[in-house]
Each structure stands twice: as structure tokens, then as C-alpha cells.
Scaffold this motif. Structure first.
Motif, PDB file in Angstrom:
ATOM      1  N   ARG A 240       0.831  -1.211   0.000  1.00  0.00           N
ATOM      2  CA  ARG A 240       0.000   0.000   0.000  1.00  0.00           C
ATOM      3  C   ARG A 240       0.867   1.263   0.000  1.00  0.00           C
ATOM      4  N   GLU A 241       1.927   1.257   0.791  1.00  0.00           N
ATOM      5  CA  GLU A 241       2.811   2.423   0.843  1.00  0.00           C
ATOM      6  C   GLU A 241       3.537   2.619  -0.492  1.00  0.00           C
ATOM      7  N   ILE A 242       3.930   1.524  -1.121  1.00  0.00           N
ATOM      8  CA  ILE A 242       4.632   1.626  -2.412  1.00  0.00           C
ATOM      9  C   ILE A 242       3.689   2.158  -3.491  1.00  0.00           C
ATOM     10  N   ARG A 243       2.414   1.726  -3.458  1.00  0.00           N
ATOM     11  CA  ARG A 243       1.460   2.204  -4.457  1.00  0.00           C
ATOM     12  C   ARG A 243       1.173   3.706  -4.300  1.00  0.00           C
ATOM     13  N   GLN A 244       1.399   4.216  -3.116  1.00  0.00           N
ATOM     14  CA  GLN A 244       1.211   5.643  -2.889  1.00  0.00           C
ATOM     15  C   GLN A 244       2.429   6.466  -3.309  1.00  0.00           C
ATOM     16  N   GLY A 245       3.410   5.815  -3.933  1.00  0.00           N
ATOM     17  CA  GLY A 245       4.548   6.518  -4.487  1.00  0.00           C
ATOM     18  C   GLY A 245       5.748   6.652  -3.577  1.00  0.00           C
ATOM     19  N   ARG A 246       5.747   5.993  -2.428  1.00  0.00           N
ATOM     20  CA  ARG A 246       6.883   6.105  -1.524  1.00  0.00           C
ATOM     21  C   ARG A 246       7.987   5.123  -1.923  1.00  0.00           C
ATOM     22  N   SER A 247       9.205   5.439  -1.544  1.00  0.00           N
ATOM     23  CA  SER A 247      10.345   4.562  -1.819  1.00  0.00           C
ATOM     24  C   SER A 247      10.262   3.319  -0.945  1.00  0.00           C
ATOM     25  N   ILE A 248      11.054   2.307  -1.287  1.00  0.00           N
ATOM     26  CA  ILE A 248      11.014   1.059  -0.533  1.00  0.00           C
ATOM     27  C   ILE A 248      11.457   1.271   0.897  1.00  0.00           C
ATOM     28  N   SER A 249      12.456   2.141   1.134  1.00  0.00           N
ATOM     29  CA  SER A 249      12.921   2.413   2.495  1.00  0.00           C
ATOM     30  C   SER A 249      11.841   3.102   3.319  1.00  0.00           C
ATOM     31  N   SER A 250      11.178   4.089   2.717  1.00  0.00           N
ATOM     32  CA  SER A 250      10.112   4.786   3.419  1.00  0.00           C
ATOM     33  C   SER A 250       8.914   3.869   3.673  1.00  0.00           C
ATOM     34  N   ALA A 251       8.594   3.022   2.703  1.00  0.00           N
ATOM     35  CA  ALA A 251       7.467   2.092   2.859  1.00  0.00           C
ATOM     36  C   ALA A 251       7.723   1.094   3.986  1.00  0.00           C
ATOM     37  N   LEU A 252       8.944   0.593   4.042  1.00  0.00           N
ATOM     38  CA  LEU A 252       9.280  -0.362   5.098  1.00  0.00           C
ATOM     39  C   LEU A 252       9.240   0.303   6.467  1.00  0.00           C
ATOM     40  N   ARG A 253       9.750   1.506   6.560  1.00  0.00           N
ATOM     41  CA  ARG A 253       9.773   2.205   7.837  1.00  0.00           C
ATOM     42  C   ARG A 253       8.364   2.503   8.330  1.00  0.00           C
ATOM     43  N   ARG A 254       7.501   2.991   7.456  1.00  0.00           N
ATOM     44  CA  ARG A 254       6.138   3.324   7.850  1.00  0.00           C
ATOM     45  C   ARG A 254       5.339   2.057   8.211  1.00  0.00           C
ATOM     46  N   ALA A 255       5.600   0.962   7.461  1.00  0.00           N
ATOM     47  CA  ALA A 255       4.888  -0.289   7.751  1.00  0.00           C
ATOM     48  C   ALA A 255       5.298  -0.851   9.111  1.00  0.00           C
ATOM     49  N   GLN A 256       6.592  -0.787   9.420  1.00  0.00           N
ATOM     50  CA  GLN A 256       7.055  -1.325  10.693  1.00  0.00           C
ATOM     51  C   GLN A 256       6.642  -0.452  11.877  1.00  0.00           C
ATOM     52  N   CYS A 257       6.536   0.855  11.646  1.00  0.00           N
ATOM     53  CA  CYS A 257       6.120   1.742  12.729  1.00  0.00           C
ATOM     54  C   CYS A 257       4.631   1.656  13.021  1.00  0.00           C
ATOM     55  N   SER A 258       3.840   1.220  12.072  1.00  0.00           N
ATOM     56  CA  SER A 258       2.388   1.125  12.268  1.00  0.00           C
ATOM     57  C   SER A 258       1.959  -0.312  12.519  1.00  0.00           C
ATOM     58  N   VAL A 259       2.015  -1.146  11.462  1.00  0.00           N
ATOM     59  CA  VAL A 259       1.611  -2.545  11.593  1.00  0.00           C
ATOM     60  C   VAL A 259       2.575  -3.312  12.493  1.00  0.00           C
ATOM     61  N   GLY A 260       3.858  -2.957  12.419  1.00  0.00           N
ATOM     62  CA  GLY A 260       4.847  -3.681  13.213  1.00  0.00           C
ATOM     63  C   GLY A 260       4.582  -3.612  14.697  1.00  0.00           C
ATOM     64  N   ARG A 261       4.138  -2.464  15.192  1.00  0.00           N
ATOM     65  CA  ARG A 261       3.823  -2.353  16.616  1.00  0.00           C
ATOM     66  C   ARG A 261       2.678  -3.269  17.018  1.00  0.00           C
ATOM     67  N   ALA A 262       1.666  -3.319  16.172  1.00  0.00           N
ATOM     68  CA  ALA A 262       0.529  -4.214  16.468  1.00  0.00           C
ATOM     69  C   ALA A 262       0.965  -5.681  16.457  1.00  0.00           C
ATOM     70  N   LEU A 263       1.862  -6.033  15.535  1.00  0.00           N
ATOM     71  CA  LEU A 263       2.352  -7.403  15.476  1.00  0.00           C
ATOM     72  C   LEU A 263       3.141  -7.759  16.730  1.00  0.00           C
ATOM     73  N   VAL A 264       3.949  -6.830  17.230  1.00  0.00           N
ATOM     74  CA  VAL A 264       4.725  -7.087  18.440  1.00  0.00           C
ATOM     75  C   VAL A 264       3.803  -7.328  19.631  1.00  0.00           C
ATOM     76  N   LEU A 265       2.807  -6.485  19.800  1.00  0.00           N
ATOM     77  CA  LEU A 265       1.889  -6.624  20.933  1.00  0.00           C
ATOM     78  C   LEU A 265       1.081  -7.919  20.851  1.00  0.00           C
ATOM     79  N   SER A 266       0.551  -8.217  19.664  1.00  0.00           N
ATOM     80  CA  SER A 266      -0.248  -9.441  19.525  1.00  0.00           C
ATOM     81  C   SER A 266       0.617 -10.685  19.734  1.00  0.00           C
ATOM     82  N   SER A 267       1.857 -10.650  19.260  1.00  0.00           N
ATOM     83  CA  SER A 267       2.751 -11.802  19.439  1.00  0.00           C
ATOM     84  C   SER A 267       3.112 -11.992  20.901  1.00  0.00           C
TER      85      SER A 267
END
Length: 316
Positions: A240-267
Motif C-alpha cells: 500500500r505504501e509503495i502504491r502511494q509513491g513512496r520509496s522502498i525504504s520509506s514504505a518499510l519504515r512506515r509499515a514497521q512503525c504502524s503494523v509492526g507495533r501491532a504485530l509485536v503486541l499481539s505476538s
């Protein structure tokens, strides 16, 4: 004759020894080796074969006992008042202890049975060595049966099914992810994280000597399911972040800061909940809880490290 047999069964050394073994070793795993004797083989040759095979079996790791007609004959010679040969001692046992001897000898078909008891947790390789020793008997053909044989066959099939199932599931997940995100590279990047958790989990368990049973193999499905759940959430956010025109580094960072936090808590919640099963007194349940908690942590680590690394290398 019946009265004499009952008296011998109650007082003789042979009967007391056999009854002691039969009552005390019921918790071990049974294995029966059956020798089908050729017509030209004599009884003395058969007894020599059985005694040599029984001695080899008793030297194996995990074997508690191995009893055959030769074992009873050896005890019979020790209690008889005169020194007689093996054949004469066997005839004495047939006359005075037929109910015990019939468990080890079937005269009409000339089949002799060796009853082996193995401790639980005995490695499957012991069965291969016992089978090799049985095939060395020269007086006939052998086959083996019992709970230990079925347990070894089940364990080996579970290992093969586990490998095929994990590979098949990882392949299906990669295809579905590639189709749903419309990115073949992202689908390929998700292949390794799907396999990381079960591979590491069972690699460590095997190195620690943990027995692979049905409850342990069920953890493989749990591990892949946890990894797939985390992979889909994180991969969809990256796409989703890549389709919005962001670079791979920015997409990975935003994904880990948002979804990644939820994954850590649920795990962490899953790990704590499943880890409570470790305190169960029932060993399969305790082992399932320990391995499942480890699978949750490994799945999280795989998706927070391997998936971003694969996405970056494939340049999604």
C-alpha cells in the motif's frame, strides 16, 4: 498334571522371574520379533540363534528386557536337579510350563517369538539395528511387530509430512500474497519468512533431543499460521505504501512503525497465553505450549527482519 503345573507356576524361579518382568515392565514400549523357522533347522540351532539374538538386543540402548524361548531354557537348566542339554530343558518346559512357553513358541507353525521391552523415548535407530540383527539369524525368516514399530513408522511419516506440508504451505502463501498485492517480488519475499519459524523451531527441538510426536507436529501448523498472519498484515501495508509513491525504504519504515507495533503486541500476548501451557502436568500439552510460544516469537522475528530484507533485495 494341572495341579503340578500350578505349583510350578507359583514357586519356580522361571515363573517368578517371568511374572516379575511381566508386571513391572508394562509401562515400557513392546516390540515382538517373530522367527519363522525353516523345516530343516533343528531345535538346538534355533535355540542358539535365539540366544545370540537376545544377547545382541540386550546390548542396545534403551532395551529393558528381551525374553525368548532360549532365555527360559537357560533358566530351566539352572533349576533342574541334573545337567541336561537345551533340547531336554525345552522338553521339560513344554511339559511343566506350557502356558508360559506358548507365549514364545508356536509348535505347529514353528514360530518363535522374542519379547522385547524398550524404554519410552528410545531413538528410532534402535529398531533398525534390532532388525539388522534379526536378519542375521540363519534358521529362518524374521519379522517384527508391536507398539514400538508403529511408533517409529508414525514418527518417520510425521517428519516427512511435516517437511512436505511446510513447503507446500509456504508456496501457497507466496502465490496468494503475490496475487492479492499484485506484486510477484513481494510474494517471493514472503516465502522465506513462512518457513523460518517451523524450520528453526524443530531444528532446535531436534538438537535438544525432544521427541517428535503428534502434539509437536501440530505446532508446525500453528507456526506457519502465525507467520502467515503477520506476513499478510505487513506485506499489505508495504504494498500500500509503495502504491502511494513512496520509496522502498520509506514504505518499510512506515509499515514497521504502524503494523509492526501491532504485530509485536499481539505476538507477546500469544506467547504469554500459550506459554502458560508449559506448567501443565500433561507432557504433550506442556510441550505444545512451549513450542507454540516459541513459534509466535520466531514468526514475529522473521516478519520484522526477513520480510523487509527480502522486499529490499527484490526491490518491490
Amino acid at each position: 498334571l494341572v495341579g503340578s503345573e500350578m505349583c510350578i507356576r507359583d514357586r519356580s524361579r522361571i515363573a517368578r522371574t517371568y511374572r516379575f518382568l511381566d508386571e513391572r515392565l508394562t509401562a515400557t514400549v513392546p516390540l515382538d520379533v517373530v522367527l519363522a523357522v525353516r523345516p530343516e533347522a533343528s531345535e538346538s540351532q534355533v535355540l542358539d540363534d535365539l540366544e545370540l539374538f537376545t544377547a545382541k538386543v540386550l546390548d542396545e540402548e534403551g532395551v529393558d528386557s528381551a525374553i525368548s524361548a532360549a532365555t527360559l531354557v537357560r533358566y530351566g537348566r539352572s533349576v533342574l536337579p541334573v545337567d541336561v542339554g537345551d533340547v531336554a530343558a525345552l522338553a521339560y518346559l513344554r511339559t511343566n510350563l506350557p502356558r508360559i512357553l506358548e507365549r514364545f513358541e508356536h509348535r505347529p507353525s514353528r514360530r518363535y517369538r522374542v519379547k522385547v521391552r524398550l524404554r519410552e523415548g528410545t531413538p528410532p535407530e534402535v529398531l533398525d539395528r534390532i532388525a539388522a540383527a534379526a536378519q542375521e539369524m540363519r534358521t529362518g525368516r524374521t519379522h517384527w511387530t508391536g507398539l514400538f514399530v508403529r511408533a517409529v513408522d508414525t514418527t518417520r511419516r510425521l517428519r516427512a509430512d511435516l517437511l512436505r506440508g511446510a513447503l507446500s504451505m509456504a508456496f501457497v502463501v507466496s502465490v496468494l500474497l503475490a496475487v492479492s498485492t499484485r506484486s510477484l517480488r513481494l510474494g517471493l519475499a514472503a516465502f522465506l519468512p513462512s518457513l523460518f519459524a517451523p524450520a528453526c523451531l524443530f531444528g532446535v527441538a531436534t538438537s535438544m533431543g525432544m521427541t517428535l510426536d503428534v502434539s509437536s507436529v501440530a505446532v508446525a501448523a500453528v507456526a506457519v499460521g502465525l507467520a502467515v498472519d503477520d506476513t499478510f498484515h505487513l506485506a499489505f501495508r508495504i504494498a500500500r505504501e509503495i502504491r502511494q509513491g513512496r520509496s522502498i525504504s520509506s514504505a518499510l519504515r512506515r509499515a514497521q512503525c504502524s503494523v509492526g507495533r501491532a504485530l509485536v503486541l499481539s505476538s507477546l500476548v500469544l506467547t504469554a497465553g500459550l506459554g502458560c501451557l508449559w506448567f501443565s502436568a500433561f507432557l504433550p500439552t506442556a510441550r505444545f505450549g512451549l513450542l507454540s510460544a516459541g513459534a509466535a516469537i520466531l514468526a514475529l522475528l522473521a516478519n520484522l527482519t526477513l520480510l523487509p530484507a527480502g522486499a529490499r533485495m527484490s526491490r518491490c
